[in-house]
Enzyme design. Sequence first.
Site, PDB file in Angstrom:
ATOM      1  N   TRP A   1     -12.334   4.498  -1.840  1.00  0.00           N
ATOM      2  CA  TRP A   1     -12.761   3.500  -2.809  1.00  0.00           C
ATOM      3  C   TRP A   1     -14.276   3.252  -2.803  1.00  0.00           C
ATOM      4  O   TRP A   1     -14.794   2.538  -3.656  1.00  0.00           O
ATOM      5  CB  TRP A   1     -12.039   2.178  -2.543  1.00  0.00           C
ATOM      6  CG  TRP A   1     -12.323   1.600  -1.179  1.00  0.00           C
ATOM      7  CD1 TRP A   1     -13.351   0.780  -0.818  1.00  0.00           C
ATOM      8  CD2 TRP A   1     -11.562   1.815   0.009  1.00  0.00           C
ATOM      9  NE1 TRP A   1     -13.292   0.473   0.519  1.00  0.00           N
ATOM     10  CE2 TRP A   1     -12.199   1.094   1.056  1.00  0.00           C
ATOM     11  CE3 TRP A   1     -10.402   2.541   0.300  1.00  0.00           C
ATOM     12  CZ2 TRP A   1     -11.711   1.083   2.371  1.00  0.00           C
ATOM     13  CZ3 TRP A   1      -9.925   2.523   1.603  1.00  0.00           C
ATOM     14  CH2 TRP A   1     -10.571   1.804   2.617  1.00  0.00           C
TER      15      TRP A   1
ATOM     16  N   GLU B   1      -5.827  -1.830  -6.447  1.00  0.00           N
ATOM     17  CA  GLU B   1      -6.507  -3.089  -6.164  1.00  0.00           C
ATOM     18  C   GLU B   1      -7.264  -3.641  -7.369  1.00  0.00           C
ATOM     19  O   GLU B   1      -7.851  -2.895  -8.159  1.00  0.00           O
ATOM     20  CB  GLU B   1      -7.476  -2.921  -4.994  1.00  0.00           C
ATOM     21  CG  GLU B   1      -6.753  -2.633  -3.690  1.00  0.00           C
ATOM     22  CD  GLU B   1      -7.635  -2.682  -2.471  1.00  0.00           C
ATOM     23  OE1 GLU B   1      -7.126  -3.036  -1.393  1.00  0.00           O
ATOM     24  OE2 GLU B   1      -8.831  -2.361  -2.583  1.00  0.00           O
TER      25      GLU B   1
ATOM     26  N   HIS C   1       0.795  -1.218   0.000  1.00  0.00           N
ATOM     27  CA  HIS C   1       0.000   0.000   0.000  1.00  0.00           C
ATOM     28  C   HIS C   1       0.834   1.278   0.000  1.00  0.00           C
ATOM     29  O   HIS C   1       0.281   2.376  -0.096  1.00  0.00           O
ATOM     30  CB  HIS C   1      -0.934   0.017   1.215  1.00  0.00           C
ATOM     31  CG  HIS C   1      -2.069  -0.952   1.117  1.00  0.00           C
ATOM     32  ND1 HIS C   1      -1.974  -2.254   1.531  1.00  0.00           N
ATOM     33  CD2 HIS C   1      -3.326  -0.797   0.635  1.00  0.00           C
ATOM     34  CE1 HIS C   1      -3.124  -2.874   1.327  1.00  0.00           C
ATOM     35  NE2 HIS C   1      -3.965  -2.016   0.780  1.00  0.00           N
TER      36      HIS C   1
ATOM     37  N   HIS D   1      -8.592  -8.322   2.101  1.00  0.00           N
ATOM     38  CA  HIS D   1      -7.706  -8.993   1.156  1.00  0.00           C
ATOM     39  C   HIS D   1      -7.683 -10.490   1.443  1.00  0.00           C
ATOM     40  O   HIS D   1      -7.518 -10.893   2.603  1.00  0.00           O
ATOM     41  CB  HIS D   1      -6.283  -8.458   1.281  1.00  0.00           C
ATOM     42  CG  HIS D   1      -6.190  -6.966   1.259  1.00  0.00           C
ATOM     43  ND1 HIS D   1      -6.243  -6.200   2.411  1.00  0.00           N
ATOM     44  CD2 HIS D   1      -6.069  -6.094   0.224  1.00  0.00           C
ATOM     45  CE1 HIS D   1      -6.146  -4.929   2.083  1.00  0.00           C
ATOM     46  NE2 HIS D   1      -6.045  -4.829   0.773  1.00  0.00           N
TER      47      HIS D   1
ATOM     48  N   HIS E   1      -2.844  -5.532  -6.127  1.00  0.00           N
ATOM     49  CA  HIS E   1      -3.077  -6.746  -5.347  1.00  0.00           C
ATOM     50  C   HIS E   1      -4.556  -7.088  -5.329  1.00  0.00           C
ATOM     51  O   HIS E   1      -5.416  -6.268  -5.625  1.00  0.00           O
ATOM     52  CB  HIS E   1      -2.538  -6.581  -3.920  1.00  0.00           C
ATOM     53  CG  HIS E   1      -3.127  -5.418  -3.188  1.00  0.00           C
ATOM     54  ND1 HIS E   1      -2.614  -4.132  -3.285  1.00  0.00           N
ATOM     55  CD2 HIS E   1      -4.194  -5.316  -2.347  1.00  0.00           C
ATOM     56  CE1 HIS E   1      -3.323  -3.310  -2.541  1.00  0.00           C
ATOM     57  NE2 HIS E   1      -4.302  -3.998  -1.961  1.00  0.00           N
TER      58      HIS E   1
ATOM     59  N   GLU F   1      -4.314   2.649  -2.706  1.00  0.00           N
ATOM     60  CA  GLU F   1      -5.074   1.430  -2.985  1.00  0.00           C
ATOM     61  C   GLU F   1      -4.975   1.122  -4.472  1.00  0.00           C
ATOM     62  O   GLU F   1      -5.678   1.701  -5.286  1.00  0.00           O
ATOM     63  CB  GLU F   1      -6.539   1.604  -2.580  1.00  0.00           C
ATOM     64  CG  GLU F   1      -6.780   1.667  -1.091  1.00  0.00           C
ATOM     65  CD  GLU F   1      -6.634   0.316  -0.401  1.00  0.00           C
ATOM     66  OE1 GLU F   1      -6.173  -0.653  -1.048  1.00  0.00           O
ATOM     67  OE2 GLU F   1      -6.966   0.226   0.784  1.00  0.00           O
TER      68      GLU F   1
ATOM     69  N   CYS G   1     -14.570  -4.989   3.698  1.00  0.00           N
ATOM     70  CA  CYS G   1     -13.609  -5.083   2.619  1.00  0.00           C
ATOM     71  C   CYS G   1     -12.299  -5.589   3.188  1.00  0.00           C
ATOM     72  O   CYS G   1     -12.037  -5.479   4.388  1.00  0.00           O
ATOM     73  CB  CYS G   1     -13.422  -3.752   1.903  1.00  0.00           C
ATOM     74  SG  CYS G   1     -12.958  -2.384   2.984  1.00  0.00           S
TER      75      CYS G   1
ATOM     76  N   TYR H   1      -8.898  -0.398  -9.578  1.00  0.00           N
ATOM     77  CA  TYR H   1      -8.801   1.032  -9.334  1.00  0.00           C
ATOM     78  C   TYR H   1      -7.472   1.393  -8.686  1.00  0.00           C
ATOM     79  O   TYR H   1      -6.735   0.537  -8.182  1.00  0.00           O
ATOM     80  CB  TYR H   1      -9.958   1.528  -8.458  1.00  0.00           C
ATOM     81  CG  TYR H   1     -10.167   0.751  -7.187  1.00  0.00           C
ATOM     82  CD1 TYR H   1      -9.352   0.931  -6.071  1.00  0.00           C
ATOM     83  CD2 TYR H   1     -11.204  -0.167  -7.086  1.00  0.00           C
ATOM     84  CE1 TYR H   1      -9.550   0.214  -4.907  1.00  0.00           C
ATOM     85  CE2 TYR H   1     -11.410  -0.884  -5.925  1.00  0.00           C
ATOM     86  CZ  TYR H   1     -10.587  -0.686  -4.845  1.00  0.00           C
ATOM     87  OH  TYR H   1     -10.777  -1.408  -3.689  1.00  0.00           O
TER      88      TYR H   1
ATOM     89  N   GLU I   1     -15.137  -9.377  11.391  1.00  0.00           N
ATOM     90  CA  GLU I   1     -15.351  -7.965  11.698  1.00  0.00           C
ATOM     91  C   GLU I   1     -16.717  -7.691  12.307  1.00  0.00           C
ATOM     92  O   GLU I   1     -16.847  -6.855  13.204  1.00  0.00           O
ATOM     93  CB  GLU I   1     -15.191  -7.114  10.427  1.00  0.00           C
ATOM     94  CG  GLU I   1     -13.769  -7.014   9.934  1.00  0.00           C
ATOM     95  CD  GLU I   1     -13.598  -5.907   8.901  1.00  0.00           C
ATOM     96  OE1 GLU I   1     -14.577  -5.198   8.605  1.00  0.00           O
ATOM     97  OE2 GLU I   1     -12.468  -5.761   8.393  1.00  0.00           O
TER      98      GLU I   1
END
Length: 206
Positions: free
Chosen positions: A184, A141, A50, A94, A57, A139, A92, A128, A112
Amino acid sequence: MPTTPATAAQISPEIPSNGVQPSGDPAPIMLELVDEDGRTIGTAEKLAAHQAPGQLHRAFSVFLFDEAGRLLLQRRALGKYHSPGVWSNTCCGHPYPGEAPFAAAARRTFEELGVSPTLLAEAGTVRYNHPDPASGLVEQEYNHLFVGMVQAAPRPDPEEIEETAFVTAGELAERHAAAPFSAWFMTVLDAARPAVRELTGPAGGW
């Protein structure tokens, strides 16, 4: 397209389940690097991926709705190093290297928010590049999108989430104009809208 209730997935075997290496040091969080077509080309440590200009990624974004067609938002915890205190979509994150995005989305939603999504379905991908002016992080991604339903009251982890809110499309527009959102958020929401409309119906206004 998966349509069965999702449950928290097992952590990839490359990652110690307790997050600690045999040496006693915290295990580094590794992300899956991809090319412009989403093909895996390697891995990188999360923070390094990042840091400007960012490394492309794999990521995922989840949008969950209640039976009234309201979107579940979360406000990111103030202690997070990236985009703290801003509103964003339901969840959101990874995938671990080698972990399927669908499994990662279900796992992280449970971690979460303490809920397992139902009718979780793929909603396409979006690529993006969004710098975060506050932190200087970027970001870059290739994001896998998912939509689904939530049928239990969220039990958010306070280390990850400051607060949650269910909003209609109109309420979201008002909140988005008045409060800070993740860089995002609108990109992933706009990309997911066709699947959101299919899930919530035309009366939902999405």
